[in-house]
Design a protein around this motif. Structure first.
Motif, PDB file in Angstrom:
ATOM      1  N   THR A 285       0.777  -1.285  -0.302  1.00  0.00           N
ATOM      2  CA  THR A 285      -0.224   0.486  -0.025  1.00  0.00           C
ATOM      3  C   THR A 285       0.954   1.177   0.501  1.00  0.00           C
ATOM      4  O   THR A 285       1.815   1.672  -0.036  1.00  0.00           O
ATOM      5  CB  THR A 285      -1.003   0.554   1.431  1.00  0.00           C
ATOM      6  OG1 THR A 285      -0.279  -0.164   2.294  1.00  0.00           O
ATOM      7  CG2 THR A 285      -1.329  -1.187   1.264  1.00  0.00           C
ATOM      8  N   ARG A 286       0.405   2.003  -0.653  1.00  0.00           N
ATOM      9  CA  ARG A 286       0.635   3.825  -0.506  1.00  0.00           C
ATOM     10  C   ARG A 286       1.099   3.981   1.146  1.00  0.00           C
ATOM     11  O   ARG A 286       1.880   5.134   1.556  1.00  0.00           O
ATOM     12  CB  ARG A 286       0.537   4.368  -1.578  1.00  0.00           C
ATOM     13  CG  ARG A 286       0.112   3.983  -3.369  1.00  0.00           C
ATOM     14  CD  ARG A 286       0.232   4.623  -3.878  1.00  0.00           C
ATOM     15  NE  ARG A 286      -0.251   4.543  -5.415  1.00  0.00           N
ATOM     16  CZ  ARG A 286       1.525   4.327  -6.146  1.00  0.00           C
ATOM     17  NH1 ARG A 286       2.757   4.704  -5.441  1.00  0.00           N
ATOM     18  NH2 ARG A 286       0.749   3.921  -7.779  1.00  0.00           N
TER      19      ARG A 286
ATOM     20  N   THR B 100       1.612   4.506 -11.338  1.00  0.00           N
ATOM     21  CA  THR B 100       0.260   3.639 -11.367  1.00  0.00           C
ATOM     22  C   THR B 100       1.284   2.318 -11.057  1.00  0.00           C
ATOM     23  O   THR B 100       2.440   1.723 -12.090  1.00  0.00           O
ATOM     24  CB  THR B 100      -0.121   3.533 -12.306  1.00  0.00           C
ATOM     25  OG1 THR B 100      -0.685   5.402 -11.980  1.00  0.00           O
ATOM     26  CG2 THR B 100      -1.574   2.562 -11.910  1.00  0.00           C
TER      27      THR B 100
ATOM     28  N   MET C  18      -7.702  -7.442  -2.102  1.00  0.00           N
ATOM     29  CA  MET C  18      -7.758  -6.068  -2.540  1.00  0.00           C
ATOM     30  C   MET C  18      -8.312  -5.063  -3.033  1.00  0.00           C
ATOM     31  O   MET C  18      -8.259  -3.785  -2.643  1.00  0.00           O
ATOM     32  CB  MET C  18      -7.648  -6.862  -3.723  1.00  0.00           C
ATOM     33  CG  MET C  18      -6.430  -7.531  -4.778  1.00  0.00           C
ATOM     34  SD  MET C  18      -6.166  -7.965  -6.653  1.00  0.00           S
ATOM     35  CE  MET C  18      -4.792  -8.986  -6.407  1.00  0.00           C
TER      36      MET C  18
ATOM     37  N   TYR D  90      -7.921  -2.768   0.336  1.00  0.00           N
ATOM     38  CA  TYR D  90      -7.118  -2.234   0.553  1.00  0.00           C
ATOM     39  C   TYR D  90      -6.692  -1.317  -0.279  1.00  0.00           C
ATOM     40  O   TYR D  90      -5.764  -0.153  -0.859  1.00  0.00           O
ATOM     41  CB  TYR D  90      -5.125  -3.244   0.325  1.00  0.00           C
ATOM     42  CG  TYR D  90      -5.129  -4.236   1.743  1.00  0.00           C
ATOM     43  CD1 TYR D  90      -4.935  -3.422   2.968  1.00  0.00           C
ATOM     44  CD2 TYR D  90      -4.903  -5.674   1.657  1.00  0.00           C
ATOM     45  CE1 TYR D  90      -4.696  -4.001   3.677  1.00  0.00           C
ATOM     46  CE2 TYR D  90      -4.999  -6.232   2.617  1.00  0.00           C
ATOM     47  CZ  TYR D  90      -4.648  -4.991   3.836  1.00  0.00           C
ATOM     48  OH  TYR D  90      -4.646  -6.031   4.620  1.00  0.00           O
ATOM     49  N   GLY D  91      -7.925  -1.198  -1.654  1.00  0.00           N
ATOM     50  CA  GLY D  91      -8.132   0.093  -2.292  1.00  0.00           C
ATOM     51  C   GLY D  91      -7.391   0.196  -3.438  1.00  0.00           C
ATOM     52  O   GLY D  91      -6.938   1.076  -4.655  1.00  0.00           O
ATOM     53  N   TRP D  92      -7.126  -1.513  -4.255  1.00  0.00           N
ATOM     54  CA  TRP D  92      -6.651  -1.879  -5.254  1.00  0.00           C
ATOM     55  C   TRP D  92      -8.068  -1.630  -6.977  1.00  0.00           C
ATOM     56  O   TRP D  92      -9.122  -2.127  -6.350  1.00  0.00           O
ATOM     57  CB  TRP D  92      -5.914  -3.204  -5.759  1.00  0.00           C
ATOM     58  CG  TRP D  92      -5.137  -3.320  -4.688  1.00  0.00           C
ATOM     59  CD1 TRP D  92      -4.857  -3.426  -3.166  1.00  0.00           C
ATOM     60  CD2 TRP D  92      -3.477  -2.788  -5.424  1.00  0.00           C
ATOM     61  NE1 TRP D  92      -3.272  -3.512  -3.805  1.00  0.00           N
ATOM     62  CE2 TRP D  92      -2.588  -3.503  -4.811  1.00  0.00           C
ATOM     63  CE3 TRP D  92      -3.420  -2.659  -7.164  1.00  0.00           C
ATOM     64  CZ2 TRP D  92      -1.601  -3.170  -5.385  1.00  0.00           C
ATOM     65  CZ3 TRP D  92      -1.902  -2.940  -6.792  1.00  0.00           C
ATOM     66  CH2 TRP D  92      -1.048  -2.735  -5.949  1.00  0.00           C
TER      67      TRP D  92
ATOM     68  N   LEU E  73      -3.071   0.532  -8.538  1.00  0.00           N
ATOM     69  CA  LEU E  73      -3.155   1.000  -7.695  1.00  0.00           C
ATOM     70  C   LEU E  73      -2.921   2.701  -8.206  1.00  0.00           C
ATOM     71  O   LEU E  73      -1.669   2.599  -8.620  1.00  0.00           O
ATOM     72  CB  LEU E  73      -2.208   0.552  -6.133  1.00  0.00           C
ATOM     73  CG  LEU E  73      -2.339   1.447  -5.146  1.00  0.00           C
ATOM     74  CD1 LEU E  73      -3.850   1.163  -4.689  1.00  0.00           C
ATOM     75  CD2 LEU E  73      -1.285   1.082  -4.003  1.00  0.00           C
TER      76      LEU E  73
ATOM     77  N   GLU F 294      -1.035   7.868  -5.404  1.00  0.00           N
ATOM     78  CA  GLU F 294      -1.802   8.363  -4.340  1.00  0.00           C
ATOM     79  C   GLU F 294      -2.294  10.493  -4.306  1.00  0.00           C
ATOM     80  O   GLU F 294      -0.921  10.872  -4.199  1.00  0.00           O
ATOM     81  CB  GLU F 294      -1.431   8.502  -3.103  1.00  0.00           C
ATOM     82  CG  GLU F 294      -1.943   8.523  -1.284  1.00  0.00           C
ATOM     83  CD  GLU F 294      -1.110   8.210  -0.081  1.00  0.00           C
ATOM     84  OE1 GLU F 294      -0.354   8.233  -0.818  1.00  0.00           O
ATOM     85  OE2 GLU F 294      -2.385   7.598   0.563  1.00  0.00           O
TER      86      GLU F 294
END
Length: 514
Positions: free
Chosen positions: A284-285, A330, A350, A353-355, A497, A500
């Motif tokens: 994750t970022r 990305t 996924m 976690y925002g994928w 992803l 951000e």
């Protein structure tokens, strides 16, 4: 000092000593060999590769253009130097140093002998590529074959200069493929270019030069220590160590970050793990909320694996969070799973976690053979034909022919027996009779003229008729699959992803665009 160019990146036009080569015996039978000259062995022709198609000496494989058809050699591998070795062992066992010296002095000098060409047997010498290496590498685990990793590279948009994380290196098939894809030069060979001021017509102009380019790199993680060490040795021997970093680590617990601040800085991620959803908390970022990590790890549907015997905990709050992803581009991910239950767990994690843009694919790679199928009794005995069962009329006629031939055969046998008995009676009476086998060929031909055609006659007749027939136009087109293609069932899950978007980016965009 410039690194040695890997044969997987640039094999050159010719094979050379102390490099890797692939000996191709059949389409799906390849043997990897490290070519060695005669100086590295006690035999003048060098080492020998013994196969079912013959023996191939290393001396006949060196300095040959790639793709050359190499003929087998006649090499007596069973008795070369056997007698002298045996005498050496006997002398060493007795412990007589003087006798050893005498034996050594009696040994003839090593003569340069060129292996002669055998009467049959050949192979092709091809350069090492990820495709050929996948077919002949030493299997330590299940490998990712060419149809799968070709689709993965295309779908993740992997290109030269990218950084990729590979978790679950295994036998190294995917490692070699992506190392060739991301290669755009060796790091450390180019000097970074800086900005400089230049005065033109009394005006200072700042000339901005291009910065040092970003070199591609593969960061491979393997949980099993012996497999990681073996893969590291292979990568070093193949000259790919400047492009590949092998790390022995449990990525479920320790993540993917390394000591170097610029590593891994990944653009693409490939997870070949039993439970890939347990490693997503590190991809994750920004640090994920502990509640999300706890919900993913404590799901009762999580299968038991060798790495997940205990419930994984969220990352420790005392250790600062470090993202292994490239913050400027990305990131795309692919997971490789053999079971659909693993896919369900991975997709759910996924989403947590925002994928985005989550997709699942499965590949079935088969080769098709297109040909014409000719069917019928007229094709009996012909190559490439498929004779069909006979009709009722054809079967009845065939039985009649068999019975007629049987009658003629038994009649000839009866006549031959009567002739033998007459000859025996004539011999008793003292009369002169012709010897057996002196019957004229004309009489034999007359007796066999009325016989129905035999199977041999039918095959000969069909063969003669096929010479004047356009066989390439006859029959119907059919397609058959080839089941020998090496692949296996797998589910590939892809996701992305995006970069951000922070509050600072939003404020900067508002100031610039109003």
């Amino acid at each position: 000092m410039a690194p040695t160019v890997s044969p997987f990146l640039d094999p050159g036009p010719y094979s050379s000593a102390h490099t890797l080569g692939i000996l191709q015996l059949k389409r799906d039978h390849l043997i990897p060999i490290v070519l060695s000259d005669s100086s590295s062995t006690e035999y003048a022709e060098g080492n020998v590769v013994n196969t079912r198609f013959g023996s191939f000496t290393h001396s006949s494989l060196i300095d040959k253009p790639w793709g050359t058809q190499v003929l087998a050699s006649v090499v007596d591998t069973g008795s070369r130097g056997g007698r002298s070795k045996k005498r050496k062992r006997e002398a060493t066992g007795d412990g007589n140093a003087a006798q050893e010296a005498v034996i050594k002095s009696e040994e003839p000098a090593k003569a340069v002998v060129r292996a002669t060409t055998a009467s049959s047997g050949f192979a092709h010498l091809v350069p090492p590529t990820p495709e050929t290496w996948t077919l002949c590498l030493p299997h330590r685990t299940q490998v990712v074959y060419t149809p799968d990793y070709s689709f993965i590279i295309q779908k993740t948009r992997l290109r030269p200069g990218d950084h990729i994380i590979e978790a679950g290196a295994g036998s190294g098939s995917f490692t070699h493929a992506v190392a060739r894809t991301v290669f755009n030069g060796y790091p450390g060979l180019e000097q970074p270019e800086e900005e400089e001021d230049q005065q033109v017509n009394g005006t200072n102009l700042r000339k901005r030069r291009r910065r040092q380019k970003r070199h591609g790199h593969v960061y491979s993680f393997e949980y099993h220590k012996p497999r990681a060490e073996q893969l590291r040795e292979e990568i070093t021997s193949h000259g790919l160590d400047p492009l590949v970093t092998i790390t022995n680590r449990d990525v479920y617990e320790d993540g993917f970050c390394l000591d170097d601040e610029n590593a891994p800085n990944a653009d693409v991620i490939f997870l070949d793990l039993p439970a890939p959803w347990l490693a997503l908390k590190h991809l994750t970022r920004s640090p994920p909320p502990p509640a999300v990590v706890r919900s993913v790890a404590s799901d009762p549907s999580t299968p038991t694996t060798e790495h997940s015997t205990s419930t994984p905990q969220p990352p420790s709050s005392t250790k600062p969070f470090c993202s292994p992803l490239n913050p400027k581009s990305t990131t795309r991910i692919c997971t490789f799973s053999p079971c659909i239950e693993q896919v369900q767990k991975t997709v759910a994690a996924m989403r947590s976690y925002g994928w985005l843009d989550i997709e699942m694919f499965t590949l079935e790679h088969k080769r098709l053979e297109v040909r014409r199928e000719r069917v019928g009794l007229a094709e009996e005995g012909l190559r490439g034909a498929n004779p069909s069962p006979a009709t009722v009329q054809e079967a009845v006629q065939r039985l009649r022919d068999v019975e007629d031939r049987a009658k003629v055969f038994h009649g000839l046998q009866k006549e031959k027996q009567e002739q033998v008995m007459r000859r025996a009676e004539a011999k008793k009476r003292g009369q002169q009779v012709p010897a057996a086998g002196e019957e004229s060929e004309d009489k034999k031909k007359i007796k066999t003229e009325g016989l129905p055609p035999s199977k041999h006659d039918r095959l000969e007749r069909a063969k003669k008729c096929s010479e004047s027939r356009p066989l390439f136009k006859e029959g119907r087109l059919v397609c058959r699959t080839e089941p020998e293609i090496k692949t296996h069932t797998s589910y590939l899950v892809f996701a992305m992803l995006p970069v951000e978007w922070t509050a600072e980016d939003e404020e900067k965009a508002r100031r610039k665009w109003g």
